[in-house]
Design a protein around this motif. Structure first.
Motif, PDB file in Angstrom:
ATOM      1  N   UNK A 109      15.078 -13.412  -8.691  1.00  0.00           N
ATOM      2  CA  UNK A 109      16.072 -14.247  -8.006  1.00  0.00           C
ATOM      3  C   UNK A 109      17.215 -13.423  -7.426  1.00  0.00           C
ATOM      4  N   UNK A 110      17.889 -13.979  -6.426  1.00  0.00           N
ATOM      5  CA  UNK A 110      19.029 -13.316  -5.795  1.00  0.00           C
ATOM      6  C   UNK A 110      20.092 -12.970  -6.831  1.00  0.00           C
ATOM      7  N   UNK A 111      20.622 -11.767  -6.730  1.00  0.00           N
ATOM      8  CA  UNK A 111      21.708 -11.339  -7.600  1.00  0.00           C
ATOM      9  C   UNK A 111      21.279 -10.713  -8.910  1.00  0.00           C
ATOM     10  N   UNK A 112      20.007 -10.856  -9.266  1.00  0.00           N
ATOM     11  CA  UNK A 112      19.540 -10.290 -10.542  1.00  0.00           C
ATOM     12  C   UNK A 112      19.483  -8.769 -10.463  1.00  0.00           C
ATOM     13  N   UNK A 113      19.055  -8.234  -9.303  1.00  0.00           N
ATOM     14  CA  UNK A 113      18.987  -6.787  -9.101  1.00  0.00           C
ATOM     15  C   UNK A 113      19.736  -6.461  -7.812  1.00  0.00           C
ATOM     16  N   UNK A 114      20.748  -5.597  -7.924  1.00  0.00           N
ATOM     17  CA  UNK A 114      21.564  -5.199  -6.782  1.00  0.00           C
ATOM     18  C   UNK A 114      21.658  -3.676  -6.749  1.00  0.00           C
ATOM     19  N   UNK A 115      21.809  -3.094  -5.566  1.00  0.00           N
ATOM     20  CA  UNK A 115      21.944  -1.639  -5.457  1.00  0.00           C
ATOM     21  C   UNK A 115      23.043  -1.300  -4.456  1.00  0.00           C
ATOM     22  N   UNK A 116      23.890  -0.361  -4.852  1.00  0.00           N
ATOM     23  CA  UNK A 116      24.998   0.088  -4.014  1.00  0.00           C
ATOM     24  C   UNK A 116      24.961   1.611  -3.942  1.00  0.00           C
ATOM     25  N   UNK A 117      24.888   2.154  -2.730  1.00  0.00           N
ATOM     26  CA  UNK A 117      24.983   3.598  -2.529  1.00  0.00           C
ATOM     27  C   UNK A 117      26.357   3.928  -1.990  1.00  0.00           C
ATOM     28  N   UNK A 118      26.789   5.182  -2.203  1.00  0.00           N
ATOM     29  CA  UNK A 118      28.082   5.581  -1.655  1.00  0.00           C
ATOM     30  C   UNK A 118      28.940   6.366  -2.615  1.00  0.00           C
ATOM     31  N   UNK A 119      30.223   6.070  -2.628  1.00  0.00           N
ATOM     32  CA  UNK A 119      31.208   6.841  -3.380  1.00  0.00           C
ATOM     33  C   UNK A 119      31.035   6.683  -4.885  1.00  0.00           C
ATOM     34  N   UNK A 120      30.671   7.770  -5.558  1.00  0.00           N
ATOM     35  CA  UNK A 120      30.519   7.727  -7.016  1.00  0.00           C
ATOM     36  C   UNK A 120      31.831   7.358  -7.693  1.00  0.00           C
ATOM     37  N   UNK A 121      32.929   7.884  -7.177  1.00  0.00           N
ATOM     38  CA  UNK A 121      34.234   7.631  -7.784  1.00  0.00           C
ATOM     39  C   UNK A 121      34.604   6.154  -7.690  1.00  0.00           C
ATOM     40  N   UNK A 122      34.522   5.589  -6.487  1.00  0.00           N
ATOM     41  CA  UNK A 122      34.935   4.199  -6.303  1.00  0.00           C
ATOM     42  C   UNK A 122      33.996   3.224  -7.003  1.00  0.00           C
ATOM     43  N   UNK A 123      32.707   3.436  -6.850  1.00  0.00           N
ATOM     44  CA  UNK A 123      31.738   2.533  -7.473  1.00  0.00           C
ATOM     45  C   UNK A 123      31.807   2.643  -8.986  1.00  0.00           C
ATOM     46  N   UNK A 124      31.903   3.880  -9.486  1.00  0.00           N
ATOM     47  CA  UNK A 124      31.988   4.095 -10.926  1.00  0.00           C
ATOM     48  C   UNK A 124      33.216   3.458 -11.545  1.00  0.00           C
ATOM     49  N   UNK A 125      34.343   3.526 -10.861  1.00  0.00           N
ATOM     50  CA  UNK A 125      35.574   2.921 -11.379  1.00  0.00           C
ATOM     51  C   UNK A 125      35.438   1.407 -11.515  1.00  0.00           C
ATOM     52  N   UNK A 126      34.762   0.777 -10.554  1.00  0.00           N
ATOM     53  CA  UNK A 126      34.517  -0.666 -10.661  1.00  0.00           C
ATOM     54  C   UNK A 126      33.650  -0.958 -11.878  1.00  0.00           C
ATOM     55  N   UNK A 127      32.574  -0.202 -12.034  1.00  0.00           N
ATOM     56  CA  UNK A 127      31.677  -0.412 -13.167  1.00  0.00           C
ATOM     57  C   UNK A 127      32.419  -0.299 -14.502  1.00  0.00           C
ATOM     58  N   UNK A 128      33.301   0.687 -14.589  1.00  0.00           N
ATOM     59  CA  UNK A 128      33.939   0.985 -15.874  1.00  0.00           C
ATOM     60  C   UNK A 128      35.160   0.121 -16.162  1.00  0.00           C
ATOM     61  N   UNK A 129      35.765  -0.477 -15.146  1.00  0.00           N
ATOM     62  CA  UNK A 129      36.999  -1.241 -15.362  1.00  0.00           C
ATOM     63  C   UNK A 129      36.832  -2.745 -15.222  1.00  0.00           C
ATOM     64  N   UNK A 130      35.799  -3.185 -14.523  1.00  0.00           N
ATOM     65  CA  UNK A 130      35.605  -4.623 -14.327  1.00  0.00           C
ATOM     66  C   UNK A 130      35.084  -5.254 -15.624  1.00  0.00           C
TER      67      UNK A 130
END
Length: 473
Positions: free
Chosen positions: A193-214
């Motif tokens: 289903x939609x939203x179950x698997x998502x992929x984001x490429x790009x800035x390790x710093x920005x993406x990682x900070x979201x993962x770790x703080x959200x």
């Protein structure tokens, strides 16, 4: 094919700036992928968070059916995935095909484990109470994957997460995003289903900070360097993020006098030169007991001299390129330092004529603990060999490191093997086996080599919360 982000069931990111993906064998640009950042990471987390309620409410049998279909699709696209992997990462095509099957096996294994998430009934102390333990999916999982195994390291994380009822946001390595994107495309074909698997490429710093703080991200699973792993632990502290970390290694390979020489050479060769030495569990320090030291080197050198170096897309190649020029420079530094400090190059020790990111399979003898190569993870096709006399001596040498991911012992003596392994501070040990990894077995390290285990029935536990329920009746 255009390679894009996948968020909430939609391929997106066309308007973003792009990062090039290079072929390490040729230096050519294969394609470019969107340079996502904080905004895209937040969108992916929101999608996974929204999808979690429905996905976690599916039955284990529904999840198992989808995972099994997904596993079959991966096998059906073996050639395409393998060629993509070799092109962006460099490993020989035969190795890449092996990894595709390894990756599919993780999905298949956890399709079965989805149906084996068991709770407990606890004997009660009160006749008017019933005590139970329930297992619940932890929530949104962020998976950060490395470049050296772009398929298997992803499915080793996705498989148990999806089987447990979690939703996933993936951040692949900037060097090898294409294999991961293709795997997400196949997951879409399988019908997740939609939203179950998502992929984001790009800035390790920005993406990682979201993962770790959200706070909506309940767990982060990461494979990579110990240095980055420590950073993730610090960043995740404020939200008490649950972490699984498979970090760096510095694997010792111990060959005792009573080893089967041919078996030891085959095991060391398989471990050391697979993936051009770019694996966290490849042998990085080889210790050979004195009585067979010279003989082992002679047989090992004959074997290594037969390995062919080249573009992984060519037939008969055993050792492909290193991932980039920085990897070559590190290997060169380690070899030059070892020679300066008294080692002798037996085989290789230089780049082949075509230069680029290639390095010849190398053997160095008379290594000692003062050399960089015996203190740091090389991540290249260089095998340094040090002589030792006693079991007590080699155990001390093997454990003299902050790392504890994998170790290897070669001996035909059960008593010797048992005594050595019992004293080794490593999460994975190969006994007369240079390739110990298996889907059905737990994988992970001790000390600064990580937290948690992946694979086996143990691998799903880190994606589950344990809830104790006391029922008054």
């Amino acid at each position: 094919m255009e390679y894009l982000l996948h968020i909430n069931g939609k391929w997106t990111g066309e308007a973003l700036d792009k990062n090039p993906v290079l072929n390490p064998a040729t230096g050519e640009i294969i394609t470019k992928v969107p340079k996502g950042g904080r905004i895209e990471a937040l969108q992916a987390v929101e999608a996974a968070h929204h999808a979690f309620e429905e996905w976690s409410g599916t039955t284990a049998y529904e999840r198992a059916k989808l995972l099994k279909k997904y596993s079959n699709l991966i096998i059906d696209h073996e050639q395409e995935l393998a060629e993509l992997m070799t092109t962006e990462m460099g490993k020989p095509l035969s190795e890449a095909k092996g990894e595709v099957h390894y990756a599919a096996n993780y999905i298949e294994w956890y399709s079965e484990q989805a149906k084996r998430i068991y709770g407990e009934t606890i004997p009660t102390h009160d006749k008017n109470k019933r005590l139970q333990v329930w297992k619940k999916p932890i929530g949104v999982v962020a998976a950060i994957t490395p470049w050296n195994f772009p398929a298997a390291m992803l499915t080793r994380k996705m498989g148990p997460a999806l089987a447990a009822g979690c939703t996933v946001v993936i951040k692949p390595s900037k060097e090898t995003p294409l294999t991961a994107i293709k795997l997400v495309e196949l997951a879409e074909m399988a019908g997740f289903p939609n939203g179950v698997i998502n992929i984001v490429t790009g800035s390790s710093k920005e993406i990682g900070e979201v993962f770790l703080t959200d706070p909506r991200v309940k767990k982060v699973t990461f494979t990579g360097s110990t240095e980055v792993g420590k950073t993730l632990m610090r960043q995740g502290a404020d939200t008490v993020k649950k972490l699984s970390l498979e970090l760096g290694g510095h694997a010792p390979m111990i060959i005792l006098n009573d080893a089967d020489l041919q078996k030891a050479v085959e095991g060391v060769t398989a471990s050391k030169f697979r993936n051009s030495g770019q694996t966290c569990i490849c042998g990085n320090r080889i210790y050979v007991q004195s009585a067979i030291y010279d003989q082992f080197i002679e047989v090992f050198a004959d074997t290594v001299n037969q390995l062919r170096v080249g573009n992984g897309m060519e037939t008969g190649i055993d050792v492909g390129p290193l991932i980039n020029h920085a990897g070559v420079e590190k290997v060169n530094e380690h070899v030059l330092d070892a020679v300066k400090k008294g080692a002798t190059v037996v085989v290789g020790g230089e780049q082949p004529e075509e230069k680029g990111n290639f390095y010849k399979p190398t053997i160095i003898k008379d290594a000692n603990p003062d050399m960089l190569i015996m203190r740091e993870e090389t991540f290249g096709p260089v095998a340094p060999i040090q002589k030792f006399e006693t079991i007590e001596e080699v155990v001390k040498l093997a454990n003299d490191t902050p790392f504890g991911l994998a170790a290897y012992v070669f001996t035909e003596n059960v008593s010797h093997g048992t005594r050595v392994i019992e004293k080794l501070d490593y999460g994975v040990v190969g006994w007369n086996d240079g390739t110990p990894s298996a889907v059905q077995a737990p994988f992970g390290g001790m000390k600064e080599s990580g937290l948690g285990r992946e694979g086996g029935h143990q691998g799903i536990e880190d994606f589950l919360e344990t809830q104790y329920v006391s029922i008054g009746i």
